[in-house]
Design a protein around this motif. Structure first.
Motif, PDB file in Angstrom:
ATOM      1  N   VAL A   1      78.774 -23.954   0.350  1.00 12.19           N
ATOM      2  CA  VAL A   1      78.655 -23.037   1.482  1.00 12.19           C
ATOM      3  C   VAL A   1      77.978 -23.750   2.649  1.00 12.19           C
ATOM      4  CG1 VAL A   1      77.706 -20.861   2.321  1.00 12.19           C
ATOM      5  CG2 VAL A   1      78.510 -21.048  -0.044  1.00 12.19           C
ATOM      6  N   ILE A   2      78.640 -23.713   3.795  1.00 14.60           N
ATOM      7  CA  ILE A   2      78.110 -24.340   5.009  1.00 14.60           C
ATOM      8  C   ILE A   2      77.774 -23.242   6.012  1.00 14.60           C
ATOM      9  CG2 ILE A   2      78.594 -25.947   6.901  1.00 14.60           C
ATOM     10  CD1 ILE A   2      80.670 -27.272   5.042  1.00 14.60           C
ATOM     11  N   ILE A   3      76.496 -23.180   6.424  1.00 16.25           N
ATOM     12  CA  ILE A   3      76.062 -22.156   7.371  1.00 16.25           C
ATOM     13  C   ILE A   3      75.436 -22.835   8.579  1.00 16.25           C
ATOM     14  CG2 ILE A   3      75.672 -20.407   5.589  1.00 16.25           C
ATOM     15  CD1 ILE A   3      72.715 -21.037   5.684  1.00 16.25           C
ATOM     16  N   PRO A   4      75.470 -22.194   9.759  1.00 19.72           N
ATOM     17  CA  PRO A   4      74.865 -22.783  10.963  1.00 19.72           C
ATOM     18  C   PRO A   4      73.377 -23.057  10.744  1.00 19.72           C
ATOM     19  CG  PRO A   4      76.280 -20.933  11.539  1.00 19.72           C
ATOM     20  CD  PRO A   4      76.136 -20.901  10.058  1.00 19.72           C
ATOM     21  N   ALA A   5      72.880 -24.124  11.292  1.00 25.41           N
ATOM     22  CA  ALA A   5      71.482 -24.539  11.089  1.00 25.41           C
ATOM     23  C   ALA A   5      70.504 -23.435  11.456  1.00 25.41           C
ATOM     24  CB  ALA A   5      71.195 -25.801  11.904  1.00 25.41           C
ATOM     25  N   GLU A   6      70.818 -22.674  12.520  1.00 24.74           N
ATOM     26  CA  GLU A   6      69.879 -21.640  12.968  1.00 24.74           C
ATOM     27  C   GLU A   6      69.759 -20.476  11.983  1.00 24.74           C
ATOM     28  OE1 GLU A   6      73.764 -21.033  15.374  1.00 24.74           O
ATOM     29  OE2 GLU A   6      72.571 -22.675  14.525  1.00 24.74           O
ATOM     30  N   TYR A   7      70.664 -20.434  10.969  1.00 22.48           N
ATOM     31  CA  TYR A   7      70.610 -19.355   9.979  1.00 22.48           C
ATOM     32  C   TYR A   7      69.995 -19.827   8.653  1.00 22.48           C
ATOM     33  CZ  TYR A   7      73.598 -16.366  12.824  1.00 22.48           C
ATOM     34  OH  TYR A   7      74.099 -15.564  13.832  1.00 22.48           O
TER      35      TYR A   7
END
Length: 280
Positions: free
Chosen positions: A232-238
């Motif tokens: 799973v790849i999520i935006p750094a800010e999350y």
């Protein structure tokens, strides 16, 4: 005697078939017979021909138990013309002819006959998670060692160990459990596990959910990777975003991903080839 009275009397006879015949089986069989015997387009004199045939059928079933027999000896009627084996180290998804789905664990095997859509009997060696399509006229049966799991539409796991024990865990719906040469039946509700080992049956409870209570979103990402095999790849800010959610342990991956995307207003892409889920 009127057609209606004849029909009512035949229904009483039909319902008097021994208790070893499940209500769902009797009702489905009656509906099929009724549609043929009492069709408005058929001449009245043919009703008695069907009545005689029905009487012969009922007595034949009582005498042989070939179709309605509750005992798992019905397993012997399966002509295993289709055999699927998982020789890999990963879970293998199998779609059956009736659109039911099986997640077959490594070193496991299942088999069924060519007429599976009307004779939904399946044998399994090892472990599998079943997601069964509903079909009231054709009950779904899974045979594993000495046990039989009978369902109409539900999701559950069946696991047969090398020590000759079997466990069935129910996640949705309901199932009826039976053991070869035993009259007793066990009806499971979601969250219950039936275990049969050393000639002893037991029903216990289990947790079918995993809870995340104000945990990092990355914890859910780890859970997905460990249980579904997708990175799973999520935006750094999350990365430090907190989440509180309850997930069914056998929930479809896409449902979980959609839930997260709606909670945080994110778009997502599931890449089955790369085994990746990307949120944007």
């Amino acid at each position: 005697m009127s057609d209606k009275k004849i029909e009512d009397e035949l229904k009483k006879i039909w319902d008097e078939v021994p208790i070893s015949h499940s209500d769902s089986e009797k009702e489905a069989s009656w509906e099929d017979f009724q549609s043929k015997a009492f069709s408005a387009k058929k001449p009245k004199f043919k009703i008695w021909r069907y009545a005689a045939a029905a009487a012969v059928l009922v007595f034949a079933l009582i005498g042989t138990g070939l179709y309605f027999n509750r005992d798992s000896v019905t397993q012997n009627t399966i002509v295993a013309t289709n055999v699927i084996e998982n020789t890999t180290s990963k879970i293998k998804t199998v779609f059956l002819p009736d659109s039911s789905r099986v997640e077959l664990s490594p070193n496991s095997k299942l088999s069924y006959a060519d007429n599976f859509q009307t004779n939904r009997k399946i044998e399994i060696e090892g472990e599998g998670y079943f997601k069964v399509q509903k079909d009231k006229k054709h009950p779904f049966q899974v045979f594993c060692k000495e046990t039989t799991t009978t369902v109409l539409g539900t999701s559950f796991t069946v696991k047969g160990s090398s020590k000759n024990s079997v466990s069935v865990s129910l996640f949705e719906g309901s199932v009826e459990m039976s053991v070869k040469n035993q009259d007793k039946k066990w009806i499971l509700v979601p969250g219950e596990t039936f275990t049969y080992a050393n000639n002893t049956a037991e029903v216990t409870e289990f947790s079918r959910f995993v809870d995340f209570d104000n945990q990092k979103l990355t914890d859910v990402s780890v859970y997905i990777q460990e249980n579904y095999g997708y990175k799973v790849i999520i935006p750094a800010e999350y990365s430090n975003q907190r989440i509180t959610v309850r997930i069914n342990k056998k929930e479809d991956l896409k449902i979980i991903v959609q839930l997260i995307s709606e909670m945080y207003n994110l778009n997502f892409e599931i890449n089955d080839e790369l085994k990746e889920v990307t949120f944007q």
